[in-house]
Enzyme design. Structure first.
Site, PDB file in Angstrom:
ATOM      1  N   ARG A   1      47.101 -61.890 -58.460  1.00 42.58           N
ATOM      2  CA  ARG A   1      48.157 -61.689 -57.855  1.00 42.58           C
ATOM      3  C   ARG A   1      49.163 -60.539 -58.717  1.00 42.58           C
ATOM      4  NH1 ARG A   1      49.915 -66.891 -55.425  1.00 42.58           N
ATOM      5  NH2 ARG A   1      51.853 -66.610 -54.423  1.00 42.58           N
TER       6      ARG A   1
ATOM      7  N   LYS B   1      47.349 -67.970 -45.732  1.00 46.67           N
ATOM      8  CA  LYS B   1      46.398 -67.870 -46.666  1.00 46.67           C
ATOM      9  C   LYS B   1      45.669 -69.436 -46.836  1.00 46.67           C
ATOM     10  CE  LYS B   1      48.655 -66.397 -50.054  1.00 46.67           C
ATOM     11  NZ  LYS B   1      50.082 -66.186 -49.581  1.00 46.67           N
TER      12      LYS B   1
ATOM     13  N   ARG C   1      57.840 -81.726 -48.267  1.00 40.75           N
ATOM     14  CA  ARG C   1      58.305 -80.108 -48.274  1.00 40.75           C
ATOM     15  C   ARG C   1      58.385 -79.629 -49.852  1.00 40.75           C
ATOM     16  NH1 ARG C   1      60.217 -78.451 -43.008  1.00 40.75           N
ATOM     17  NH2 ARG C   1      60.221 -80.503 -41.839  1.00 40.75           N
TER      18      ARG C   1
ATOM     19  N   ARG D   1      57.554 -75.396 -42.934  1.00 38.94           N
ATOM     20  CA  ARG D   1      56.263 -75.994 -43.256  1.00 38.94           C
ATOM     21  C   ARG D   1      56.579 -77.397 -43.907  1.00 38.94           C
ATOM     22  NH1 ARG D   1      52.837 -72.529 -47.363  1.00 38.94           N
ATOM     23  NH2 ARG D   1      54.833 -72.638 -48.398  1.00 38.94           N
TER      24      ARG D   1
ATOM     25  N   ARG E   1      59.960 -64.758 -53.657  1.00 46.62           N
ATOM     26  CA  ARG E   1      58.399 -64.775 -53.519  1.00 46.62           C
ATOM     27  C   ARG E   1      58.056 -63.318 -53.107  1.00 46.62           C
ATOM     28  NH1 ARG E   1      57.919 -70.409 -50.837  1.00 46.62           N
ATOM     29  NH2 ARG E   1      55.981 -70.047 -50.644  1.00 46.62           N
TER      30      ARG E   1
HETATM   31  P1  AP5 Z   1      50.220 -71.338 -45.167  1.00 40.71           P
HETATM   32  O1  AP5 Z   1      48.883 -71.153 -44.487  1.00 40.71           O
HETATM   33  O2  AP5 Z   1      50.681 -72.356 -45.790  1.00 40.71           O
HETATM   34  O3  AP5 Z   1      50.659 -69.586 -45.720  1.00 40.71           O
HETATM   35  P2  AP5 Z   1      50.275 -69.247 -47.177  1.00 40.71           P
HETATM   36  O4  AP5 Z   1      49.973 -67.685 -46.985  1.00 40.71           O
HETATM   37  O5  AP5 Z   1      49.241 -70.165 -47.727  1.00 40.71           O
HETATM   38  O6  AP5 Z   1      51.704 -69.157 -47.869  1.00 40.71           O
HETATM   39  P3  AP5 Z   1      52.114 -70.028 -49.253  1.00 40.71           P
HETATM   40  O7  AP5 Z   1      53.561 -70.196 -49.235  1.00 40.71           O
HETATM   41  O8  AP5 Z   1      51.453 -71.293 -49.745  1.00 40.71           O
HETATM   42  O9  AP5 Z   1      51.892 -68.715 -50.266  1.00 40.71           O
HETATM   43  P4  AP5 Z   1      52.386 -68.417 -51.601  1.00 40.71           P
HETATM   44  O10 AP5 Z   1      51.552 -67.186 -51.709  1.00 40.71           O
HETATM   45  O11 AP5 Z   1      53.806 -68.143 -51.491  1.00 40.71           O
HETATM   46  O12 AP5 Z   1      52.211 -69.758 -52.405  1.00 40.71           O
HETATM   47  P5  AP5 Z   1      51.337 -70.340 -53.565  1.00 40.71           P
HETATM   48  O13 AP5 Z   1      51.231 -71.739 -53.354  1.00 40.71           O
HETATM   49  O14 AP5 Z   1      50.173 -69.175 -53.695  1.00 40.71           O
HETATM   50  O15 AP5 Z   1      51.231 -71.006 -43.757  1.00 40.71           O
HETATM   51  C1  AP5 Z   1      52.771 -70.916 -43.795  1.00 40.71           C
HETATM   52  C2  AP5 Z   1      53.188 -71.783 -42.559  1.00 40.71           C
HETATM   53  O16 AP5 Z   1      53.064 -71.218 -41.487  1.00 40.71           O
HETATM   54  C3  AP5 Z   1      52.566 -73.036 -42.116  1.00 40.71           C
HETATM   55  O17 AP5 Z   1      53.475 -74.138 -41.817  1.00 40.71           O
HETATM   56  C4  AP5 Z   1      51.522 -72.801 -41.227  1.00 40.71           C
HETATM   57  O18 AP5 Z   1      51.148 -73.978 -40.279  1.00 40.71           O
HETATM   58  C5  AP5 Z   1      52.047 -71.743 -40.406  1.00 40.71           C
HETATM   59  N1  AP5 Z   1      50.977 -70.884 -39.993  1.00 40.71           N
HETATM   60  C6  AP5 Z   1      50.185 -70.456 -40.450  1.00 40.71           C
HETATM   61  N2  AP5 Z   1      49.447 -69.504 -40.013  1.00 40.71           N
HETATM   62  C7  AP5 Z   1      50.051 -69.528 -38.822  1.00 40.71           C
HETATM   63  C8  AP5 Z   1      49.720 -68.536 -37.461  1.00 40.71           C
HETATM   64  N3  AP5 Z   1      48.625 -67.844 -37.434  1.00 40.71           N
HETATM   65  N4  AP5 Z   1      50.584 -68.771 -36.458  1.00 40.71           N
HETATM   66  C9  AP5 Z   1      51.971 -69.797 -36.547  1.00 40.71           C
HETATM   67  N5  AP5 Z   1      51.701 -70.399 -37.762  1.00 40.71           N
HETATM   68  C10 AP5 Z   1      50.986 -70.301 -38.735  1.00 40.71           C
HETATM   69  O19 AP5 Z   1      52.086 -70.015 -54.765  1.00 40.71           O
HETATM   70  C11 AP5 Z   1      53.342 -70.724 -55.288  1.00 40.71           C
HETATM   71  C12 AP5 Z   1      53.881 -70.480 -56.565  1.00 40.71           C
HETATM   72  O20 AP5 Z   1      53.051 -70.738 -57.600  1.00 40.71           O
HETATM   73  C13 AP5 Z   1      54.154 -68.772 -56.725  1.00 40.71           C
HETATM   74  O21 AP5 Z   1      55.543 -68.638 -56.185  1.00 40.71           O
HETATM   75  C14 AP5 Z   1      53.976 -68.781 -58.166  1.00 40.71           C
HETATM   76  O22 AP5 Z   1      55.214 -69.205 -58.838  1.00 40.71           O
HETATM   77  C15 AP5 Z   1      52.820 -69.584 -58.602  1.00 40.71           C
HETATM   78  N6  AP5 Z   1      51.495 -69.046 -58.514  1.00 40.71           N
HETATM   79  C16 AP5 Z   1      50.479 -69.398 -57.706  1.00 40.71           C
HETATM   80  N7  AP5 Z   1      49.573 -68.402 -58.009  1.00 40.71           N
HETATM   81  C17 AP5 Z   1      49.845 -67.811 -58.861  1.00 40.71           C
HETATM   82  C18 AP5 Z   1      49.196 -66.668 -59.497  1.00 40.71           C
HETATM   83  N8  AP5 Z   1      48.012 -66.057 -59.258  1.00 40.71           N
HETATM   84  N9  AP5 Z   1      49.987 -66.084 -60.380  1.00 40.71           N
HETATM   85  C19 AP5 Z   1      51.194 -66.495 -61.005  1.00 40.71           C
HETATM   86  N10 AP5 Z   1      51.785 -67.231 -60.118  1.00 40.71           N
HETATM   87  C20 AP5 Z   1      51.266 -68.037 -59.421  1.00 40.71           C
END
Ligand code: AP5
Ligand code: ZN
Length: 217
Positions: free
Chosen positions: A88, A13, A160, A127, A172
């Site tokens: 979410r 994402k 990280r 990552r 997660r």
């Molecule tokens: P990346 O693009 O970073 O993946 P992502 O989908 O953004 O993953 P996240 O881990 O950031 O999502 P998440 O939903 O767990 O975390 P968030 O920050 O929202 O890609 C991942 C890796 O793969 C990278 O190294 C990239 O280079 C590689 N990659 C990408 N695409 C690729 C491809 N096509 N091929 C190969 N490699 C690839 O949330 C974190 C925490 O915040 C949650 O757990 C929660 O506690 C809180 N939170 C956030 N939003 C809310 C909400 N709305 N409600 C409640 N709690 C929330």
């Protein structure tokens, strides 16, 4: 154009939101990034969210809805936004509806990035990001071109996320399956959902998303 990017942790994402910012001038609204900034700045929201995020659980609906509402009011969001990590839960989806109606904004697409469960742990645990500019990297899929130096800003320090370990990724993923995936039918009923193969190369995933935005899919 206003869209939601949905998908489990590591689906890409954040990566795809950055490419859309680059090519379409849309603004990425990532609740994860906003919460991490609040944790770093030790704001009241950050102090509440820190332990919950490190455990891989979801912070309260009201907290994230409040921070998103504030960002939707900023001028740059009027030119098109990408919601990354929000909504979410069913309640967040309802709150988003209310906010958009209030602000006379509308959603155009909900795009789900589909990815194999086995790939998630590998993606997330590999990552890392530049400590200075936030550019994202991966131990195998995207290393800096010059060893130890950020491609974008040249800085030599990387970090990280504390929740990027195999155990927390599983929590997660459970949260995604139990609370986030069930909101898809809400958008499906309105014919807004498109699915993209998140296992393809980053630029190929990006092209597939552009086709959807351009109405060719
Ligand atoms: P990346 O693009 O970073 O993946 P992502 O989908 O953004 O993953 P996240 O881990 O950031 O999502 P998440 O939903 O767990 O975390 P968030 O920050 O929202 O890609 C991942 C890796 O793969 C990278 O190294 C990239 O280079 C590689 N990659 C990408 N695409 C690729 C491809 N096509 N091929 C190969 N490699 C690839 O949330 C974190 C925490 O915040 C949650 O757990 C929660 O506690 C809180 N939170 C956030 N939003 C809310 C909400 N709305 N409600 C409640 N709690 C929330
Ligand atoms: Zn950098």
């Amino acid at each position: 154009m206003n869209i939601i990017l949905l998908g489990p942790p590591g689906a890409g994402k954040g990566t795809q939101a950055a490419l859309l910012e680059r090519d379409r001038g849309m603004v990425q609204l990532s609740t994860g990034d906003m919460l991490r900034a609040a944790v770093k700045a030790e704001t009241p929201v950050g102090l509440k969210a820190k332990a919950v995020m490190e455990a891989g659980e979801l912070v309260s609906d009201q907290i994230v809805a409040d921070i998103i509402a504030e960002r939707l009011d900023a001028d740059d969001a009027r030119g098109g936004f990408i919601l990354d990590g929000f909504p979410r839960t069913q309640r967040q989806a309802e709150m988003l509806e209310e906010m958009l109606a209030d602000k006379r904004m509308q959603l155009d697409h909900v795009i789900e990035l589909e990815i194999d469960v086995e790939a998630l742990v590998d993606r997330v645990t590999g990552r890392f990001t530049c400590s200075n500019c936030g550019e994202g990297y991966h131990d195998r899929y995207k290393l800096p071109k010059v060893h130890g130096k950020c491609d974008v800003c040249g800085a030599d320090a990387f970090k990280r996320r504390p929740d990027d370990n195999a155990e927390t990724v599983r929590t997660r993923l459970d949260e995604y399956n139990q609370k986030t995936a069930p909101i898809l039918p809400f958008y499906e009923a309105r014919g807004m959902v498109s699915r993209v193969d998140g296992m393809a190369a980053m630029e190929d995933v990006h092209q597939a998303i552009l086709l959807i935005l351009d109405g060719a899919n």
